[in-house]
Scaffold this active site. Structure first.
Site, PDB file in Angstrom:
ATOM      1  N   CYS A   1      -2.467  -8.085  19.750  1.00 37.81           N
ATOM      2  CA  CYS A   1      -4.018  -8.615  19.666  1.00 37.81           C
ATOM      3  C   CYS A   1      -4.473  -9.051  21.053  1.00 37.81           C
ATOM      4  O   CYS A   1      -3.560  -9.924  21.750  1.00 37.81           O
ATOM      5  CB  CYS A   1      -4.231  -9.755  18.606  1.00 37.81           C
TER       6      CYS A   1
ATOM      7  N   LYS B   1     -21.445  -6.946  23.686  1.00 44.38           N
ATOM      8  CA  LYS B   1     -20.012  -7.579  23.955  1.00 44.38           C
ATOM      9  C   LYS B   1     -20.207  -8.975  24.244  1.00 44.38           C
ATOM     10  O   LYS B   1     -19.399  -9.684  24.752  1.00 44.38           O
ATOM     11  CB  LYS B   1     -19.356  -7.332  25.167  1.00 44.38           C
TER      12      LYS B   1
ATOM     13  N   GLU C   1     -10.111   7.035   4.336  1.00 46.18           N
ATOM     14  CA  GLU C   1      -9.724   7.270   5.797  1.00 46.18           C
ATOM     15  C   GLU C   1      -9.329   8.482   5.994  1.00 46.18           C
ATOM     16  O   GLU C   1      -8.740   8.991   6.816  1.00 46.18           O
ATOM     17  CB  GLU C   1      -9.082   6.310   6.338  1.00 46.18           C
TER      18      GLU C   1
ATOM     19  N   TYR D   1      -7.027  10.552   4.381  1.00 49.56           N
ATOM     20  CA  TYR D   1      -5.648  10.729   3.902  1.00 49.56           C
ATOM     21  C   TYR D   1      -5.566  11.582   2.652  1.00 49.56           C
ATOM     22  O   TYR D   1      -6.342  11.831   2.127  1.00 49.56           O
ATOM     23  CB  TYR D   1      -4.861   9.406   3.844  1.00 49.56           C
TER      24      TYR D   1
ATOM     25  N   HIS E   1     -10.772   9.701  10.303  1.00 52.85           N
ATOM     26  CA  HIS E   1     -10.189   9.579  11.824  1.00 52.85           C
ATOM     27  C   HIS E   1     -11.018  10.769  12.585  1.00 52.85           C
ATOM     28  O   HIS E   1     -10.983  10.710  13.531  1.00 52.85           O
ATOM     29  CB  HIS E   1      -8.947  10.014  11.876  1.00 52.85           C
ATOM     30  N   GLU E   2     -11.350  11.705  11.873  1.00 56.62           N
ATOM     31  CA  GLU E   2     -12.115  13.150  12.591  1.00 56.62           C
ATOM     32  C   GLU E   2     -13.559  12.838  12.617  1.00 56.62           C
ATOM     33  O   GLU E   2     -14.116  13.800  13.394  1.00 56.62           O
ATOM     34  CB  GLU E   2     -11.676  14.374  11.729  1.00 56.62           C
TER      35      GLU E   2
ATOM     36  N   ARG F   1      -7.924   2.079  -2.943  1.00 54.13           N
ATOM     37  CA  ARG F   1      -8.867   2.308  -1.716  1.00 54.13           C
ATOM     38  C   ARG F   1      -9.292   3.672  -1.801  1.00 54.13           C
ATOM     39  O   ARG F   1      -8.792   4.647  -1.526  1.00 54.13           O
ATOM     40  CB  ARG F   1      -8.066   2.012  -0.525  1.00 54.13           C
TER      41      ARG F   1
ATOM     42  N   GLN G   1       0.789  -1.166  -0.082  1.00 54.81           N
ATOM     43  CA  GLN G   1       0.054   0.036   0.154  1.00 54.81           C
ATOM     44  C   GLN G   1       0.754   1.408  -0.005  1.00 54.81           C
ATOM     45  O   GLN G   1       1.800   1.579   0.876  1.00 54.81           O
ATOM     46  CB  GLN G   1      -0.749   0.090   1.106  1.00 54.81           C
TER      47      GLN G   1
ATOM     48  N   CYS H   1     -11.836 -12.244  16.407  1.00 57.00           N
ATOM     49  CA  CYS H   1     -11.752 -10.887  16.590  1.00 57.00           C
ATOM     50  C   CYS H   1     -12.769 -10.398  17.510  1.00 57.00           C
ATOM     51  O   CYS H   1     -13.998 -10.269  17.069  1.00 57.00           O
ATOM     52  CB  CYS H   1     -11.563 -10.089  15.338  1.00 57.00           C
TER      53      CYS H   1
ATOM     54  N   ARG I   1      -8.169  -6.884  11.103  1.00 59.70           N
ATOM     55  CA  ARG I   1      -8.280  -7.350  12.526  1.00 59.70           C
ATOM     56  C   ARG I   1      -8.506  -8.846  12.794  1.00 59.70           C
ATOM     57  O   ARG I   1      -7.622  -9.505  13.432  1.00 59.70           O
ATOM     58  CB  ARG I   1      -8.803  -6.611  13.322  1.00 59.70           C
TER      59      ARG I   1
ATOM     60  N   GLN J   1      -8.015  -2.545  21.264  1.00 57.76           N
ATOM     61  CA  GLN J   1      -7.213  -2.220  22.444  1.00 57.76           C
ATOM     62  C   GLN J   1      -5.747  -2.513  22.344  1.00 57.76           C
ATOM     63  O   GLN J   1      -4.803  -1.593  22.749  1.00 57.76           O
ATOM     64  CB  GLN J   1      -7.500  -2.996  23.863  1.00 57.76           C
TER      65      GLN J   1
END
Length: 519
Positions: A357, A426, A167, A169, A255-256, A217, A99, A338, A315, A343
């Site tokens: 992980c 959860k 995302e 960028y 992200h914002e 992407r 990437q 996952c 993930r 965290q």
């Protein structure tokens, strides 16, 4: 067993064995000398069956890095390391795409002392800095950087490249009216806002030729009020197809953004409708769905509903590098799930720390925590405590051939995960406990639940060659007057023995556990 997942596919000239892709994740180990740890991480996922691996972003320049621990495709000293990664994946019979990355206004000035570059000088709440608006020279240099990076990736043995255009960028910033306030040929109306990302695609295509796969992407939804519209995204999709992209990988959110995209509170598959919209506009161009897809059963449904041509999981490959191999063998019940807890993965990645992980401590430490050959069964090992740490210790020892006895004071295994599974949203924590129960049974681990190891029961450990203490945590008992009154309960009591009357409650402590108990 899923059927559509296992159909062969093609991205440009690249033939793939099936439709499951490992998505890009920055790991925070990219800067380690030699690249052995990075190669070991990706090779294990290739052996685990990923049809195509997309690396975490490799910065095309220092000013475009997302942190100090990124790799830098255009720096000569990085060549041997990145070649080692490609070679290791190929030796494991895998395929890997690099990437190409530029953070734009999401770069941190403190990393290298460089003021971030962006279409316009719009401050970033994420990086806490104000970028410098790119000059014509900056734009020309960045186009050259992307082209050089793509050419270099091909030379180093990678099978494809992906252009990071989602995302929030740099490429995404040029497309959005929130961050592209220019009035020259690189900004203004929609057509001019598309010019830079399309120029990047064109320069990369010219650099690598028509037979080398280039994935773009793009953002399926910025989740930022006033940003790129769905109609503009559809039009941009058509432009990418005409511009020579071989596939579109659909990202979600900035992200914002104040809209969550990846934590456990987001329903699995929630964003596949965005991929479906892209696919409708893309025609025959392959579309890769991603974001909050955590099982191959869900991936199969995405393909069944024709929402995408490929499905990317990121993930889940941290949690279980063999998720594909196990599922393909009909052993999906053996997949370590996952939990979308973020965290040890995303939280650490955004802080430019090494990623791992919470349910797979080997992730990112494959060389440090090597899988051992089966040991001679000379004796037995005691593990005291059947919370997550004790369960994993017992599983690893059992896998290595030891006879293991696992002691747990509570009547059930699971520890804090058993408590967490009681929280709305959860429930997957219970699936992790069930995974360990099945694995321990498969490995012949003896579980003695309801058996506390205290001073008067130490004889239970006699004869053990080793004892592993994994006794976990206990609720803190604060010094408060009235703490012993019958209506005062610990969080453990509150979760395992909910009050029947449903009356009012006061919770003291607003940390993560306090908030969960309130929920």
């Amino acid at each position: 067993m899923p059927a559509l997942c296992w159909r062969p596919g093609r991205i440009g000239s690249l033939e793939l064995a099936h439709r499951i892709v490992m998505g890009a994740m920055h790991l925070g180990i990219e800067s380690q000398p030699g690249g052995a740890a990075l190669a070991a991480f990706y090779a294990e996922r290739a052996r685990g069956g990923a049809a195509l691996i997309i690396t975490g972003g490799s910065a095309v320049s220092r000013v475009g890095a997302g942190g100090r621990h990124y790799s830098f495709i255009n720096e000569p000293a990085e060549g041997a390391k990145l070649r080692a990664v490609a070679d290791a994946v190929h030796q494991a019979d895998g395929r890997i795409a690099l990437q190409l990355f530029h953070a734009g206004r999401y770069a941190f000035e403190r990393t290298f002392g460089l003021q971030p570059l962006a279409p316009s000088a719009v401050p970033s709440r994420f990086s806490k800095s104000t970028p410098r608006a790119m000059t014509a020279g900056d734009i020309a240099q960045t186009l050259a950087d992307f082209a050089a990076g793509a050419r270099r990736a091909r030379e180093l043995g990678f099978d494809a490249v992906e252009l990071m255009g989602s995302e929030g960028y740099l490429l995404n910033q040029f497309l959005s009216p929130l961050t592209n306030l220019r009035e020259d040929e690189w900004g203004g109306d929609f057509a001019r806002r598309t010019r830079f990302p399309l120029a990047v695609l064109r320069h990369v295509r010219e650099a690598v030729g028509g037979d080398f796969p280039v994935i773009y992407r793009l953002s399926g939804a910025d989740l930022m009020p006033g940003s790129t519209t769905d109609e503009e995204t559809a039009a941009f999709t058509d432009l990418l197809r005409a511009g020579g992209a071989d596939a579109l990988d659909v990202g979600i959110g900035w992200h914002e953004s104040q809209v969550p995209t990846v934590p456990y509170t987001v329903a699995p598959g929630a964003w596949t409708s965005c991929a479906a919209r892209i696919k409708q506009a893309a025609g025959t161009l392959p579309v890769i769905a991603s974001t909050r897809i955590h099982t191959l059963e869900l991936a199969e449904r995405v393909l069944e509903q024709a929402r995408a041509d490929f499905v990317s999981l990121a993930r889940p490959f941290l949690a279980d590098p063999a998720i594909v191999a196990k599922s393909r063998a009909g052993e999906s019940r053996r997949v370590n799930l996952c939990l979308a807890c973020n965290q040890a993965c995303i939280d650490r990645s955004l802080a430019d720390e090494a990623v791992s992980c919470m349910v797979n401590p080997r992730a990112g430490r494959e060389l440090e925590l090597r899988q051992r050959r089966p040991a001679r069964r000379r004796g037995w090992v005691a593990v005291v405590g059947a919370g997550p740490a004790g369960l994993e210790a017992a599983r690893v020892l059992g896998e290595a051939g030891w006879r293991v006895v696992l002691f747990e004071a509570e009547p059930e295994i699971g520890g804090q995960f058993r408590l967490a599974s009681r929280i709305p949203g959860k429930s997957d924590y219970a699936r992790t406990v069930a995974y360990f129960a099945r694995e321990l049974d498969r490995l012949g681990v003896e579980v003695r639940a309801g058996r506390a190891i205290e001073a008067d029961s130490m004889q239970d450990l006699e004869g053990a060659e080793a004892v592993i203490l994994a006794t976990g945590v206990r609720p803190r008992h604060p010094e408060l007057r009235g703490i012993e009154l019958p209506h005062v309960r610990t969080y453990t009591q509150a979760l395992l023995e909910p009050a029947a009357d449903g009356g009012p409650a006061v919770i003291i402590g607003a940390g993560g556990i306090g908030v969960d108990v309130a929920h």
